[in-house]
Write a protein that holds these residues in place. Structure first.
Motif: not given
Length: 468
Positions: A118, A121, A197-198, A201, A209-210
């Motif tokens: 992530s 990104h 994480n999201h 992104s 995604s995780t």
């Protein structure tokens, strides 16, 4: 590389917090190696006050290529599904904010490695050029050279600030939106790790995604709405976002491109929703709207998160998504693709051409956001669109030569060139590039890099006469 190493160390710290999981050693060793490589030029390369345009191209393209290269270290040291081709694909896909993956089981990765995915990104979205502008000591021509390589002409038209202030704008908008998205996703139902994480992104319009099922895993309307909002905003011109927040006259509400972006999104989502509802794909209009809105916006903004298998959708819905894959969001954002600006400009060129045939002696000007566009800008935009499609065709030829079916080959080429993520066929929204041939994976990473650097930023390296 020093920025990359800092995030590798942070990722190793997350592995350490999670009980020294299997990602700690690969991440910590990658941190040491990348930090040493980053320190070497800092210590032994003599500082220069000015650079020329050719050196500017080398710095920007070199930064991207080296970041992608060192980004493979954690994957290669971890092993598993990561041979060199797969590690290179995952790294390039991360830094170019494409979001395609070769992984068949994302959730099997340790948390530290998931965070690193992530983080690529977030760095790639805006971090590389931002920190390049911030750390280079020289002023004036040096920074403007880097600036002109990284941002398209159409994106620069709205940046009416000095380069130093651009860095502050990007910091303010990018970091601020990341923090806001993290908090909102946590409130909506994610835990802190998934929220961070999201958010990385979403704001970078990436797509990693995780979870194996992407956002469909959560099955949470509020999470989907938060992601739709932040990805849509991230598809806007960052300079205009800043101008709007600070009350400047040059803001989103006065932007012709922004109005087109909103209209395009609304029309596309409406067509997708209506098609899914009338075809019986979903039982109610509200359900069709929920899935149509999420997939439409995330594809338009090149984020590529998924809540549904779009391979099962109607031809009309797939056609709209493919158009979004080609066009994407606005110049000056972290999105890829042709950009709304160029598409809108091409419509104006077409209209002008028809008028010129009707009135051969008329002197007609083309304006965008109230500014008369120079002939060179118009010609370059039209050339860019032509070359963009040429690269997609070339990528499709390579993919089909590898034995891949046409739909998969075409959409894989388009989605990699636009840094979108999902295509159709074997690379659909619920699939991955894991089963694709190695040659196709490598050519796809080339398309990702050409798309991210807006073709001509990278193509110069292959023009031998340019160096004379």
């Amino acid at each position: 590389m020093l920025l990359d190493s800092a995030f590798m160390l942070l990722s190793a710290g997350i592995s350490w917090i999670n009980g020294m999981d299997s990602g700690f050693t690969p991440l910590f060793l990658s941190f040491l190696l990348t930090a040493i490589l980053g320190m070497f030029p800092t210590l032994f390369v003599r500082r220069r006050e000015q650079i020329n345009a050719k050196e500017g191209y080398c710095i920007v393209t070199g930064a991207w290529l080296l970041s992608c290269f060192v980004g493979t270290f954690p994957y290669l040291l971890y092993g598993g599904e990561f041979n060199f081709v797969n590690a290179w694909f995952e790294s390039v896909s991360g830094f170019t904010t494409t979001g395609s993956t070769i992984l068949t089981d994302v959730e099997s990765l340790p948390n530290g490695l998931l965070f690193w995915r992530s983080a690529t990104h977030w760095i790639g979205g805006i971090g590389v050029v931002m920190f390049a502008l911030a750390i280079l000591p020289s002023l004036g021509k040096t920074k403007m050279t880097l600036y002109s390589v990284e941002l398209s002409t159409l994106a620069k038209d709205n940046y009416r600030f000095q380069t130093r202030k651009i860095v502050y704008i990007l910091l303010f908008v990018y970091v601020g939106m990341t923090a806001m998205a993290t908090v909102m996703l946590r409130i909506a139902g994610m835990d802190w790790f998934d929220a961070v994480n999201h958010a990385f992104s979403a704001i970078s319009t990436g797509g990693f995604s995780t979870k194996n099922a992407s956002i469909a895993y959560f099955d949470n309307l509020w999470i989907e709405l938060v992601i739709v909002f932040f990805t849509f905003v991230s598809g806007l011109h960052f300079g205009l976002i800043y101008s709007t927040l600070t009350g400047s006259r040059n803001n989103l509400f006065r932007s012709e491109v922004t109005r087109y972006y909103f209209l395009c999104a609304a029309t596309g989502v409406f067509l997708i929703t209506l098609s899914l509802w009338l075809s019986g794909t979903y039982g109610s209009f509200a359900t069709a709207l929920r899935y149509g809105l999420f997939q439409g916006v995330t594809v338009l903004t090149t984020t590529g998160f998924a809540t549904a298998d779009t391979n099962l959708w109607t031809p009309l819905a797939m056609t709209v998504l493919f158009f979004f894959t080609l066009q994407c969001a606005c110049a000056g954002s972290t999105a890829g693709g042709i950009k709304c600006d160029r598409i809108l400009l091409s419509f104006k060129v077409l209209r002008n051409r028809i008028r010129q045939q009707q009135h051969p002696n008329a002197v007609l000007r083309i304006k965008l956001n109230g500014v008369t566009q120079e002939e060179s800008t118009i010609n370059f935009a039209m050339l860019y669109i032509a070359v963009y499609f040429l690269f997609i065709i070339l990528g499709t030829l390579i993919n089909t030569a590898c034995g891949v079916d046409f739909i998969t080959s075409l959409t894989a080429s388009a989605t990699c060139m636009g840094n979108v993520g999902p295509g159709f066929g074997e690379v659909g929204s619920m699939e991955s590039f894991a089963a694709m041939p190695g040659v196709m994976k490598f050519s796809s990473t080339a398309l990702m890099l050409f798309g991210r650097l807006e073709i001509f930023g990278l193509i110069q390296l292959f023009m031998i006469k340019w160096w004379v």
